[in-house]
Design a protein around this motif. Structure first.
Motif, PDB file in Angstrom:
ATOM      1  N   PHE A  37      41.991  31.733  33.698  1.00  0.00           N
ATOM      2  CA  PHE A  37      41.269  32.092  34.903  1.00  0.00           C
ATOM      3  C   PHE A  37      41.240  33.614  35.015  1.00  0.00           C
ATOM      4  CE2 PHE A  37      45.715  31.758  35.962  1.00  0.00           C
ATOM      5  CZ  PHE A  37      45.961  32.825  36.817  1.00  0.00           C
ATOM      6  N   ASP A  38      40.411  34.132  35.902  1.00  0.00           N
ATOM      7  CA  ASP A  38      40.276  35.573  36.072  1.00  0.00           C
ATOM      8  C   ASP A  38      41.467  36.078  36.896  1.00  0.00           C
ATOM      9  OD1 ASP A  38      39.346  38.141  36.057  1.00  0.00           O
ATOM     10  OD2 ASP A  38      37.605  37.776  37.355  1.00  0.00           O
ATOM     11  N   GLU A  39      42.445  36.628  36.221  1.00  0.00           N
ATOM     12  CA  GLU A  39      43.683  37.010  36.884  1.00  0.00           C
ATOM     13  C   GLU A  39      43.497  38.209  37.820  1.00  0.00           C
ATOM     14  OE1 GLU A  39      47.350  36.963  34.461  1.00  0.00           O
ATOM     15  OE2 GLU A  39      46.076  36.303  32.803  1.00  0.00           O
ATOM     16  N   GLY A  67      36.149  46.584  45.715  1.00  0.00           N
ATOM     17  CA  GLY A  67      36.671  45.363  46.315  1.00  0.00           C
ATOM     18  C   GLY A  67      37.836  44.782  45.535  1.00  0.00           C
ATOM     19  N   THR A  68      38.202  43.558  45.879  1.00  0.00           N
ATOM     20  CA  THR A  68      39.328  42.888  45.218  1.00  0.00           C
ATOM     21  C   THR A  68      38.877  41.732  44.331  1.00  0.00           C
ATOM     22  OG1 THR A  68      39.638  41.322  47.045  1.00  0.00           O
ATOM     23  CG2 THR A  68      40.850  43.420  47.169  1.00  0.00           C
ATOM     24  N   GLY A  69      37.589  41.407  44.417  1.00  0.00           N
ATOM     25  CA  GLY A  69      37.098  40.273  43.632  1.00  0.00           C
ATOM     26  C   GLY A  69      37.286  38.951  44.354  1.00  0.00           C
ATOM     27  N   ILE A 175      44.531  45.129  43.288  1.00  0.00           N
ATOM     28  CA  ILE A 175      43.586  46.218  43.037  1.00  0.00           C
ATOM     29  C   ILE A 175      42.327  45.718  42.321  1.00  0.00           C
ATOM     30  CG2 ILE A 175      45.408  47.964  42.970  1.00  0.00           C
ATOM     31  CD1 ILE A 175      45.006  48.039  39.885  1.00  0.00           C
ATOM     32  N   GLY A 176      42.185  44.398  42.202  1.00  0.00           N
ATOM     33  CA  GLY A 176      40.981  43.860  41.576  1.00  0.00           C
ATOM     34  C   GLY A 176      41.286  42.708  40.632  1.00  0.00           C
TER      35      GLY A 176
END
Length: 231
Positions: A37-39, A67-69, A175-176
């Motif tokens: 997954f997108d960590e 942003g943070t995603g 931080i993203g």
């Protein structure tokens, strides 16, 4: 602490004796953020202050440029025209005493941030015991107590994050996402570190930033060279 084979293999990419320059640390966090997954990339900063003292608290908020995603659900406590303004600005939920009942009686917490107009803080105060421990209590320092509810909502939706000391004098914040890539993660990292540095209490003595590191959700910690940030 027992770790899995995957974590151990990723840890081999990191030299724990080295404090990496920000750009190298960001590159490494992407190399170690290889889950299915997108960590989320998280920052951890240990400060040379004592959170037990009111004059050494470090707390604030900043809008990350990228942003943070993660989209955030916003609950706004407001009435009349301000309630209408909140809805028009994209608030997910707007209410007053009815929201207090929903939270207390239904144990409802389908929101990430709470915003309130100053005149509603008496109502919101009834929720102090449940919102406080979750870090959800509106606060003027973070911009979540404001008559300008549109700006508050716009900032949150654009990627505004709050940062605050925990009991061990460490700030933890996202931080993203790993997928953001090198440039965006570096820019977000710089903005949050600059904000933390600017928030240094006058009562703080000695070295302010004791240590800093970043890590992906499932990856090992990567030490940052704190000297690369103003201290």
């Amino acid at each position: 602490m027992k770790t899995g084979k995957r974590y151990a293999k990723l840890s081999e990419l990191i030299d724990n004796s080295v404090a990496y320059d920000p750009s190298e640390a960001v590159r490494l966090v992407q190399d170690t953020g290889k889950a299915k997954f997108d960590e989320t990339v998280e920052l951890h900063v240990r400060l040379g202050v004592d959170s037990r003292h009111a004059d050494q608290q470090v707390r604030g908020a900043v809008v990350l440029p990228h942003g943070t995603g993660r989209s955030k659900k916003v609950l706004v406590f407001a009435k009349g025209p301000k309630a209408d303004e909140a809805l028009a600005a994209g608030a997910d939920y707007v209410g007053a005493e009815d929201m207090v009942d929903k939270i207390t009686k239904e144990n409802w917490f389908d929101f990430d941030v709470v915003v309130a107009t100053p005149d509603m803080m008496g109502v919101v105060g009834r929720l102090g015991k449940v919102l406080g421990p979750k870090g959800l209590m509106p606060n003027p320092k973070s911009g979540t107590v404001s008559m300008d509810v549109k700006k508050a909502i716009d900032d949150i939706k654009a990627g505004k994050i709050e940062y605050r000391l925990d009991k061990t004098n460490i700030i933890h914040c996202p931080i993203g996402k790993v997928s953001f890539g090198q440039e965006k993660l570096e820019e977000n990292l710089k903005v949050i570190m600059d904000a933390i540095i600017k928030a240094k209490p006058a009562a703080a003595k000695g070295q302010y930033i004791k240590s800093a590191s970043i890590s992906a959700t499932m990856g090992p910690g990567i030490k940052l060279n704190a000297a690369k940030f103003s201290n």
